[in-house]
Design a protein around this motif. Sequence first.
Motif, mmCIF file in Angstrom:
data_model
loop_
_atom_site.group_PDB
_atom_site.id
_atom_site.type_symbol
_atom_site.label_atom_id
_atom_site.label_comp_id
_atom_site.label_asym_id
_atom_site.label_seq_id
_atom_site.Cartn_x
_atom_site.Cartn_y
_atom_site.Cartn_z
ATOM 1 N N ARG A 106 127.355 76.275 -43.900
ATOM 2 C CA ARG A 106 128.604 77.052 -44.482
ATOM 3 C C ARG A 106 128.122 78.385 -44.842
ATOM 4 O O ARG A 106 127.105 78.419 -45.308
ATOM 5 N N ASN A 107 129.103 79.161 -45.143
ATOM 6 C CA ASN A 107 129.022 80.430 -45.812
ATOM 7 C C ASN A 107 127.955 81.233 -45.586
ATOM 8 O O ASN A 107 126.865 81.598 -46.351
ATOM 9 N N MET A 108 127.537 81.244 -44.201
ATOM 10 C CA MET A 108 126.394 82.223 -43.475
ATOM 11 C C MET A 108 126.635 83.452 -43.967
ATOM 12 O O MET A 108 127.852 83.994 -43.634
ATOM 13 N N VAL A 109 125.695 84.290 -44.466
ATOM 14 C CA VAL A 109 125.870 85.737 -44.495
ATOM 15 C C VAL A 109 124.526 86.368 -43.939
ATOM 16 O O VAL A 109 123.701 85.602 -43.516
ATOM 17 N N PRO A 110 124.886 87.654 -43.346
ATOM 18 C CA PRO A 110 123.866 88.247 -42.545
ATOM 19 C C PRO A 110 122.525 88.159 -43.475
ATOM 20 O O PRO A 110 122.262 88.121 -44.887
ATOM 21 N N GLY A 111 121.501 87.713 -42.639
ATOM 22 C CA GLY A 111 120.213 87.795 -43.088
ATOM 23 C C GLY A 111 119.888 86.113 -43.397
ATOM 24 O O GLY A 111 118.644 85.906 -43.656
ATOM 25 N N ASP A 112 121.002 85.384 -43.340
ATOM 26 C CA ASP A 112 120.714 83.859 -43.651
ATOM 27 C C ASP A 112 119.712 83.244 -42.266
ATOM 28 O O ASP A 112 120.086 83.874 -40.994
ATOM 29 N N LYS A 113 119.037 82.495 -42.474
ATOM 30 C CA LYS A 113 118.153 81.559 -41.613
ATOM 31 C C LYS A 113 118.099 80.089 -41.898
ATOM 32 O O LYS A 113 117.779 79.605 -42.919
ATOM 33 N N GLU A 114 118.214 79.241 -40.889
ATOM 34 C CA GLU A 114 118.589 77.811 -40.889
ATOM 35 C C GLU A 114 117.339 77.255 -39.891
ATOM 36 O O GLU A 114 117.528 77.625 -38.865
ATOM 37 N N VAL A 115 116.773 76.155 -40.688
ATOM 38 C CA VAL A 115 115.794 75.620 -39.588
ATOM 39 C C VAL A 115 115.918 74.240 -39.479
ATOM 40 O O VAL A 115 116.333 73.380 -40.544
ATOM 41 N N ARG A 116 115.930 73.551 -38.234
ATOM 42 C CA ARG A 116 115.857 72.367 -38.056
ATOM 43 C C ARG A 116 114.746 71.688 -37.239
ATOM 44 O O ARG A 116 114.352 72.674 -36.359
ATOM 45 N N TYR A 117 114.260 70.488 -37.257
ATOM 46 C CA TYR A 117 113.136 69.971 -36.549
ATOM 47 C C TYR A 117 113.802 68.818 -35.707
ATOM 48 O O TYR A 117 114.407 68.068 -36.211
ATOM 49 N N TYR A 118 113.294 68.875 -34.390
ATOM 50 C CA TYR A 118 113.698 67.625 -33.558
ATOM 51 C C TYR A 118 112.459 66.993 -32.991
ATOM 52 O O TYR A 118 111.729 67.855 -32.394
ATOM 53 N N ASP A 119 112.420 65.910 -33.190
ATOM 54 C CA ASP A 119 110.864 65.119 -32.743
ATOM 55 C C ASP A 119 111.530 64.317 -31.522
ATOM 56 O O ASP A 119 112.259 63.444 -31.689
ATOM 57 N N ILE A 120 110.995 64.733 -30.303
ATOM 58 C CA ILE A 120 111.671 64.011 -29.143
ATOM 59 C C ILE A 120 110.422 63.474 -28.375
ATOM 60 O O ILE A 120 109.192 63.750 -28.373
#
Lengths: 268, 181
Positions: A106-120
């Motif tokens: 939430r509240n993303m602003v320009p320049g934001d980066k979010e990372v998630r990891y998924y183990d399959i």
Amino acid sequence: MGKNLNKKSSVLKILIIVLSVLLAISLSLLVGVKYVLPAISSWLGDETTVTVPNYITPSVDGDASNGDGTSGNQQLAGVSSTVQPTAPVLEFYQGNAEHNRRFEVRNMVPGDKEVRYYDIRAHHSKDVTLVFRGVVTEQTRNLGDVLDVVVTNAETGAVLCEGTFNEIHEIEFRTVLPANSDKVTDTFYKVEVSMDTSVGNDYQVARLLADLQWYIDEGSEGLDPPPQTGDSTQIVLWVVIAGSAMLLIFILLFTRRKNEEEEAETDE
Amino acid sequence: MNNSSLQKKVWLSIAAIVLLFVMFVVTTYAFVSAFLSVEDNLFETAKVDIDLNGGVAIFTEEDFALEPGRSNKKDFTITNNSTVDVYYRIYLDGIVGDLQDVLRFEIYDGEELLYAADMDDFNRDTPFVSDKVLAVGETKVLSTVVVMDTKAGNHYQNQSCSFDMVANATQVRNNPTKVFE
């Protein structure tokens, strides 16, 4: 005519029994493979370990990057590969509690980066194609035009998919998983979602919902149609529907028997 | 058992068979499909919104009954209605009237002088830009002082001036150089 109907009724009764048995078997297998086997695997988890090289768990802020090969290594509590079904099965490998979580940004602003990891983890006895697909299910202000997605193999750094959400929407990105003696392949994906600093005010108070999907395409040359998107593929939903159907059948059979008894009593 | 009752049973049985068959197909498909999905990943962008003095004019016509060397001080508020912390800038726009040549503006936070410029220069290109972050929901009370040049001659008698005071906000995060769009 009455005899004919009675005969038909008997045939139908047999059909119902056969289908009920088949459904029960299918349902049992489904529950067993999706829930019981992973639970058993977790329980036997001390037997082996899986190493994920150059791999750093993201911070709470979600901003993370690959390590330099020395400090980024970590060992994850592994899963025994002694229990393997023959059909290709995918599961989220629960080696790290921080992984396999959905994005909720939430509240993303320009320049934001979010990372998630998924183990399959894929259980397979032959070469299979692992498919990744992003599906935008809802968006306002065309946010998908400016939200960039990069999916990389966290182990090799190979980029599987890159583009905005709207560009990658429903496109299949494939990776071949070669068969191996363990009959198990673990693949670790890093999914980065970012918004460029050049994004303007038009995208304020915008919202996007998306599903991230992985599935095995066993068809050669990718000719098999992919599974349908949306809720229809949720495993829990399948189980609930199947359970409801079983219940309905029991109610139907019970009612039928009761009616027969009542009619028998009336005839007497 | 009569025929209609039996017929009803047959139809019921057919319905049950169809249902069973559908469920069998569904569960079998679910079993062999090898499908994983992370549903409903959510991304929401922030809102950047700032309020200047509740939209009420800071100076009125009477406030400009100035003489050379005299000044007029007015308080005003600036409120961050955004969902994120912001920097803000203030400048004058739409200036009309001859007085602009001899007026000087100053902005204070309490007793601290934050900004001072001739009216001509108090524009979008050289605005007052806050050094401090305005937090979400925070309201800041500032003062602005308008001073008439001591050298202003009689030419400026009975002259007036009108203008808009404008406030802009920009995100703090990922914006170390305080870029306003």
